[in-house]
Design a protein around this motif. Sequence first.
Motif, PDB file in Angstrom:
ATOM      1  N   ILE A  93       0.845  -1.201   0.000  1.00  0.00           N
ATOM      2  CA  ILE A  93       0.000   0.000   0.000  1.00  0.00           C
ATOM      3  C   ILE A  93       0.875   1.243   0.000  1.00  0.00           C
ATOM      4  O   ILE A  93       0.708   2.157  -0.803  1.00  0.00           O
ATOM      5  CB  ILE A  93      -0.903   0.021   1.250  1.00  0.00           C
ATOM      6  CG1 ILE A  93      -1.915  -1.124   1.188  1.00  0.00           C
ATOM      7  CG2 ILE A  93      -1.622   1.364   1.367  1.00  0.00           C
ATOM      8  CD1 ILE A  93      -2.689  -1.327   2.484  1.00  0.00           C
ATOM      9  N   ASN A  94       1.809   1.274   0.919  1.00  0.00           N
ATOM     10  CA  ASN A  94       2.716   2.415   1.069  1.00  0.00           C
ATOM     11  C   ASN A  94       3.379   2.762  -0.264  1.00  0.00           C
ATOM     12  O   ASN A  94       3.367   3.910  -0.700  1.00  0.00           O
ATOM     13  CB  ASN A  94       3.780   2.055   2.105  1.00  0.00           C
ATOM     14  CG  ASN A  94       4.856   3.116   2.234  1.00  0.00           C
ATOM     15  OD1 ASN A  94       4.704   4.085   2.965  1.00  0.00           O
ATOM     16  ND2 ASN A  94       5.961   2.953   1.525  1.00  0.00           N
ATOM     17  N   LEU A 140       0.882   4.048  -2.936  1.00  0.00           N
ATOM     18  CA  LEU A 140       0.291   5.314  -2.508  1.00  0.00           C
ATOM     19  C   LEU A 140       1.258   6.465  -2.730  1.00  0.00           C
ATOM     20  O   LEU A 140       0.871   7.551  -3.175  1.00  0.00           O
ATOM     21  CB  LEU A 140      -0.063   5.225  -1.017  1.00  0.00           C
ATOM     22  CG  LEU A 140      -1.515   5.474  -0.648  1.00  0.00           C
ATOM     23  CD1 LEU A 140      -2.458   4.921  -1.670  1.00  0.00           C
ATOM     24  CD2 LEU A 140      -1.808   4.921   0.719  1.00  0.00           C
ATOM     25  N   LEU A 148      -0.133   7.769   4.113  1.00  0.00           N
ATOM     26  CA  LEU A 148      -0.851   6.658   4.723  1.00  0.00           C
ATOM     27  C   LEU A 148      -0.948   6.857   6.220  1.00  0.00           C
ATOM     28  O   LEU A 148       0.055   7.035   6.904  1.00  0.00           O
ATOM     29  CB  LEU A 148      -0.090   5.361   4.436  1.00  0.00           C
ATOM     30  CG  LEU A 148      -0.680   4.090   5.019  1.00  0.00           C
ATOM     31  CD1 LEU A 148      -2.078   3.857   4.476  1.00  0.00           C
ATOM     32  CD2 LEU A 148       0.213   2.908   4.697  1.00  0.00           C
ATOM     33  N   ALA A 153      -4.355  -0.135  -2.825  1.00  0.00           N
ATOM     34  CA  ALA A 153      -4.012   1.287  -2.897  1.00  0.00           C
ATOM     35  C   ALA A 153      -4.427   1.874  -4.239  1.00  0.00           C
ATOM     36  O   ALA A 153      -5.021   2.951  -4.309  1.00  0.00           O
ATOM     37  CB  ALA A 153      -2.516   1.464  -2.675  1.00  0.00           C
TER      38      ALA A 153
END
Lengths: 329, 329
Positions: free
Chosen positions: B81-82, B85, B92, B294
Amino acid sequence: MVTIKDIAKIAGVSKATVSKALNNKSDISKKTKKKIKKIAEEMGYIPNSIAKCLVEKKTYTIGLVLPYLGNPTTIERIKGINDSLFNYGFALIICFSEKQNQQNYIKEMISRKVDGIILTPIMNNLKEVEILTNKKIPFVLMSENIDEGSFDFVGDDDFYGGKIATDYLIKIGHKKIAYFGIGGNIYSDNQIKKGYIETLNEYGIEKKYIMENNFDKQRLKENIKEVMKEKITAIICWSDIMAIDVINNLNDYGVKVPEEISIIGYDNIDFLSIFHIPLTTVSQPNYEIGKQAAILIVEKIKNPDLKPKKIIFKPELIIRKTTKEVNNV
Amino acid sequence: MVTIKDIAKIAGVSKATVSKALNNKSDISKKTKKKIKKIAEEMGYIPNSIAKCLVEKKTYTIGLVLPYLGNPTTIERIKGINDSLFNYGFALIICFSEKQNQQNYIKEMISRKVDGIILTPIMNNLKEVEILTNKKIPFVLMSENIDEGSFDFVGDDDFYGGKIATDYLIKIGHKKIAYFGIGGNIYSDNQIKKGYIETLNEYGIEKKYIMENNFDKQRLKENIKEVMKEKITAIICWSDIMAIDVINNLNDYGVKVPEEISIIGYDNIDFLSIFHIPLTTVSQPNYEIGKQAAILIVEKIKNPDLKPKKIIFKPELIIRKTTKEVNNV
DNA sequence: CTGAAAGCGCTAACAT
DNA sequence: ATGTTAGCGCTTTCAG
């Protein structure tokens, strides 16, 4: 979106009154408070903390900047931070910084107006924290420290960790002991290395075998070949993950652990203790480190002039099955 | 703190001009832009994104709400996700929700005005996402879905995962196969269980052994005793971590894996493959799941009326050493 | 006890 | 091309 203005209209009062009522200020009558709270509830009001931040100049947010290098201990620390931060009403904004320049990530955090930052610096270098000190933004270092300067720091005593690992190996008869580290001036790597060197010196063992792989699997292989030539009998590794890699490579060359070479890891990752040939390792309290880092940054925010505090845990040697005494014939 | 007002004063222009110059708007002369940017740089200006948010009603922040139950796969998803994103310029903000009511955590995220939320629901229940749908806040579910309703979801096909694990065991001769799950209406648990049941039915195997431990080690032990009485020959576990626990308990009772009982885990945690008796397991692409979650939430934010999209990965059976064919005498 | 007004730092619409 | 003005949602004096 429902705002205090909407509530004010319905309640027939001013915005100011709504704000005060919702924040339980003392100069509002109980009756009004009750009424306003009820209306807010009914309207599904959720305060806009962004607007609040702009006024109060506090975001109740901590930024966490750290590298993630595939080490499962990271999550333990994050969980520790998360849990205690929530107790204080702070939220956590995370970014993983990889191996690049952490400055940009730090700037991003500053731009987002975090109240403080928990940082695991990649470079053992004042430059990493320059902006933070310039802008007087509270921060604490976690897990990795910086040699120059004196900063708030939470982590474990890796020098000691290096010592106990080396000491143990010597005590069970090893003399040709290698240290497998990262290189490139990483604080923990330096510390463990120092502990290793100093302990060998204490025992009058001249010969050191210091290998660096810089997270490169290929270089690790070469390092292993090199120490095998030297007929070393034990290796201390910078991390459990690296230790596993070393063991696997050794197995590929037909070298048995611990019969022919003893291995000590560093981290005490839970899952590695479970299977046969559990790893001998140096243990550090990751969850607790995260927790204390969070507590310290909150303290620091409340009282920025506190002088730097260091919370340092003693790591522990966990002796399992990848180490074995040497038969000194 | 230096603001655009300060810059304006030094540059001898208006706040608006500074804002426009810094944001590279087209109606500002190149010369002015250059000058202003230089001054901003020199003054160490870092924009206050809080103020920006208040105006633009966008925070470029995604909230992540998920339970952390000691499973090291979690960090992989977070990392996924990080990484994606950051490509989109989003930050986040994370909170671990434990087993309590996730609603409060979600409200906290809403209050902080996140643009969207990635959620791993604990309860397979519409209530969990009620506020989000009411307030029309974009969200995607990750890893765990909700049976009622239809939501954006990124995860793997656990029904299929349950099937391939069961199918494999039957093909190598097992007939008395147990499923060790959590209970309490967790989506993935239900799905694997369904896959298990359906596959047994396909082969005409009546007898099911479905155990639930609700994350309780003591109940797990009791479950094991129970299936041992029934002389089952194989166990499919909801997670690798649980599988390890099961194997250890079995070892304590002197039962050998895989000679007497075969075990299949679920997750394919890296480190578990390395040691002797590597775990047979069902693998899912955690990093990729996080990454896609994400991407999907960002898409959703840009276009909230998109109809729910499901990105479902096929898990893969990784056959290693904790499973063995049965000798049908 | 309650309200009016100002302002946090920024952007955007509209003038100039 | 640049400036003026208003306003985002909230808190905080200061008056009443």
